[in-house]
Design an enzyme around this catalytic site. Structure first.
Site, PDB file in Angstrom:
ATOM      1  N   ASP A  43      -1.571  -0.730   6.001  1.00  0.00           N
ATOM      2  CA  ASP A  43      -1.770  -0.149   7.328  1.00  0.00           C
ATOM      3  C   ASP A  43      -3.213   0.227   7.620  1.00  0.00           C
ATOM      4  OD1 ASP A  43      -1.749   2.003   5.439  1.00  0.00           O
ATOM      5  OD2 ASP A  43      -1.510   3.384   7.115  1.00  0.00           O
ATOM      6  N   ASP A  73       0.880  -1.157   0.000  1.00  0.00           N
ATOM      7  CA  ASP A  73       0.000   0.000   0.000  1.00  0.00           C
ATOM      8  C   ASP A  73       0.928   1.219   0.000  1.00  0.00           C
ATOM      9  OD1 ASP A  73      -2.139   1.856   0.739  1.00  0.00           O
ATOM     10  OD2 ASP A  73      -1.233   1.772   2.733  1.00  0.00           O
TER      11      ASP A  73
HETATM   12 MG   LIG Z   1      -2.555   3.169   3.880  1.00  0.00          MG
END
Ligand SMILES: [Mg+2]
Length: 693
Positions: free
Chosen positions: A588, A388
């Site tokens: 995350d 990501d």
């Molecule tokens: Mg992120």
């Protein structure tokens, strides 16, 4: 319709079992689910009881046997009840509940596997344990038949105790996956302020209907998905989209439930409620990915799949041979039982868990948290790592990258004026500017007047100077024209993926300040390490292609997949998997959770959201991306230990089987082989401590 947070089942709100926890009512399909939710440690406690029971049993049975050997219990040994030795009876009485109560889960697992025409560890263990127990029962009650059979009861419950201990260790390491969904549900706001006949009425989120208009004050969570009907504000959507810069919302713009309204009062018309909201869509995706990812067949089970049929074949041949050659059924039967018993090693039950436990311990030294065995086994074939962008590869917050000056202004002056203008502002770049100013050591004075121009920027005054800081539109509205060179500077910065803002002082353009979410310190090195390990590295982001490419170029990432909506990330992972790739996802945010659950290996950043951490199989406690490579190396090393352990667990028994087949197996030898292989497995696992990461 509400959803059971434990099993994920959609339940009828009226008929469901309800529990009020905090300010939210949860609905459950059954009492079991409700209890599990209230006390997630219950099942673990039950396991601990079973392990304790089995271990205590092993100790007491062994004590009895040793006392008998040393002649300390002559009276008991000599005592016979209707021809049955009191000692044997005592051993039988202690072992039987352990075999049937503590071992019930394993027998049940074996039954289920056989019903599905599969052979797993449980089948082997049940066969061995029941063979041992049967052998013991025969020698206890029909001493004439099983006089040579003493000692097997003890071995049977020792096997069971070790296996239960192994399962307990594994369960302790792997926490409940339901926790991720539970935390997702908690993100949902519980109430909404709905407008009814011009009055604000607080209603439960469950009662909000499509078409209702609700009010969201600054600082509040938006209760459900909708479209703005009045007001102007910036909304922090990080929780859903992962993007760090708040988004300006105007009449007609869509807003997402559970995101945070930052600056202005908004009136929003609900467009999606309950199960249809973006957040619930993410919940569904996590559930789907978690349940679709059927646990991979463990290495131990795969080995057992070949081993058990081989053992049964040898046992059948030996039984036939002895039956024909001796003509004595009981002799042949005892050989059969002893083969089945010896085939099932204690060490097998702890081969995988002790290696994983050692791996977990080693990882903890580096802040790399391994969450369970299946991820370790998956890392073996890993060939692609998908990152990501925001918050994972980058710091997740913009910082000032460029300050350009015009007229005769100096860089310091531009930064100071911008800082004054941004001091009271909630503008997305304010934090970045103030951080840069404090780093430069400025003492920033308060502006004399200050006005936020939503969607455009800010207007302030200081020492008779009029300061404007914002985008092109702010300048246009204040009739300040941009020179061609200014415009080309602006465009160039934007092409680099930066957010660039103009500063005007007293009606003239004085400077440009650009900011960008910059990569984490070790990101480039981490990517290089992974590439050197022969892994393909890709970046997956909801951000636009330009910004994404800018970051990817800095980090040396070749594959960029941009403009991906939060709920589409999981599809990208699925597509890679359908191309035969074994994927690790590093993320995350809440938006990464479904992809983390879908990937063979989910790696969550420790500074990220709880949901990501609950979903990930490996959690990196420190914010250091080099730990991705460490996690992979550690998992591979742990996997090697599992393989070695399984080999040594099996080898002693494989050697003992022919001895049993020829009728020479002595229980002392069998017990010795099992103790030795168990000891070997434990110490071999412990050598993982020496690994350098
Ligand atoms: Mg992120």
């Amino acid at each position: 319709m509400p959803r059971d947070p434990v099993c994920g089942m959609v339940v009828d709100a009226d008929k469901a079992i309800k529990r009020k926890i905090g300010d939210r009512t949860y609905h459950f399909c059954s009492e079991t689910c409700a209890r599990t939710y209230e006390q997630p440690e219950r099942e673990l406690k039950a396991m601990r009881r079973r392990v304790t029971m089995a271990l205590l049993g092993v100790v007491s049975v062994a004590t009895l046997r040793v006392m008998a050997m040393l002649g300390l219990t002559v009276a008991i040994m000599a005592l016979k009840i209707v021809g049955i030795s009191a000692l044997d009876l005592a051993l039988f009485v202690v072992s039987t509940p352990i075999v049937w109560i503590a071992g019930w889960g394993i027998h049940h697992g074996a039954y289920k596997a056989l019903k599905n025409r599969a052979i797993n560890m449980d089948v082997l263990i049940t066969t061995g344990v029941l063979a041992g127990w049967g052998y013991g029962a025969v020698s206890t009650f029909f001493p004439a038949l099983g006089s040579e059979g003493y000692g097997y009861l003890e071995i049977a419950i020792a096997i069971l105790a070790f296996v239960l201990l192994g399962k307990f260790i594994e369960e302790t390491i792997r926490r409940r996956s339901a926790a991720a969904i539970r935390k997702l549900l908690k993100l949902q706001p519980t109430i909404a302020r709905v407008l009814k006949d011009g009055q604000e009425v607080e209603v439960s989120i469950d009662d909000v209907q499509v078409g209702d208009i609700f009010v969201v004050k600054p600082g509040e969570k938006i209760p459900t998905d909708g479209v703005v009907v009045s007001g102007l504000s910036s909304v922090d959507e990080k929780i859903i989209t992962g993007e760090s810069i708040p988004v300006e919302k105007n009449v007609g713009n869509e807003v997402i439930g559970a995101t945070i309204n930052k600056t202005g009062l908004l009136k929003v018309k609900a467009t999606k409620v309950g199960e249809d909201t973006a957040l619930m869509q993410i919940v569904h995706l996590v559930e789907e990915a978690q349940s679709a990812n059927a646990p991979v067949q463990k290495l131990a089970d795969r080995v057992v799949g070949y081993f058990v049929p081989a053992v049964f074949t040898v046992a059948a041949i030996a039984f036939s041979y002895w039956l024909i050659s001796s003509g004595n059924f009981s002799t042949a039967f005892l050989v059969l039982l002893s083969i089945l018993l010896i085939a099932c090693p204690c060490a097998l039950g702890i081969a995988t868990p002790t290696a994983i436990l050692a791996g977990v311990g080693k990882g903890a030294e580096y802040g790399v948290l391994l969450r369970g065995g299946e991820y370790v086994e998956n890392v073996r074939k890993l060939n692609t790592v998908v990152f990501d962008k925001t918050g994972t590869l980058t710091k997740g917050e913009p910082s000032v990258t460029d300050i350009l000056t015009f007229e005769s202004y100096k860089e310091n002056e531009v930064l100071e004026f911008v800082a004054v203008a941004e001091k009271g502002s909630e503008h997305p770049l304010a934090e970045a500017v103030l951080k840069a100013a404090s780093k430069a050591g400025f003492n920033i004075p308060d502006a004399e007047t200050f006005e936020a121009v939503p969607g455009h920027g800010v207007k302030a005054s200081l020492r008779d100077h009029v300061i404007l800081f914002g985008n092109r539109r702010l300048m246009e509205e204040n009739k300040i024209s941009l020179k061609g060179s200014t415009e080309s500077h602006l465009t160039k910065l934007e092409e680099q993926g930066k957010t660039a803002m103009l500063l005007a002082i007293d009606g003239k353009i004085a400077g440009i300040v650009a900011a960008m979410d910059t990569p984490k310190d070790n990101a480039a090195e981490a990517i290089k390490q992974l590439k050197n390990m022969g892994l393909e590295v890709a970046m997956l982001t909801g951000d636009n292609e330009r910004t994404a490419k800018a970051i990817a170029n800095q980090l040396g990432i070749d594959t960029v997949i941009a403009n991906v909506l939060p709920w589409e990330k999981v599809n990208v992972i699925k597509k890679l998997q359908s191309e035969g790739k074994v994927v690790a996802m590093v993320g995350d945010g809440v938006n990464d959770a479904p992809a983390l659950a879908q990937a063979q290996v989910g790696i969550a950043i420790g500074s990220g959201t709880d949901i990501a951490k609950e979903t990930g199989g490996i959690v990196l406690i420190k914010d250091d991306l080099r730990d991705v490579a460490r996690g992979i190396i550690l998992s591979k090393a742990t996997m090697r230990k599992i393989k070695q352990n399984l080999f040594w667990a099996f080898i002693y028994n494989t050697v003992s089987i022919p001895v049993a087949a020829v009728g020479l197996l002595n229980p002392i030898i069998a017990a010795g082989a099992m103790a030795f292989s168990s000891l070997f497995v434990v110490s071999n696992s412990a050598t993982l401590k020496l690994l350098k990461l």
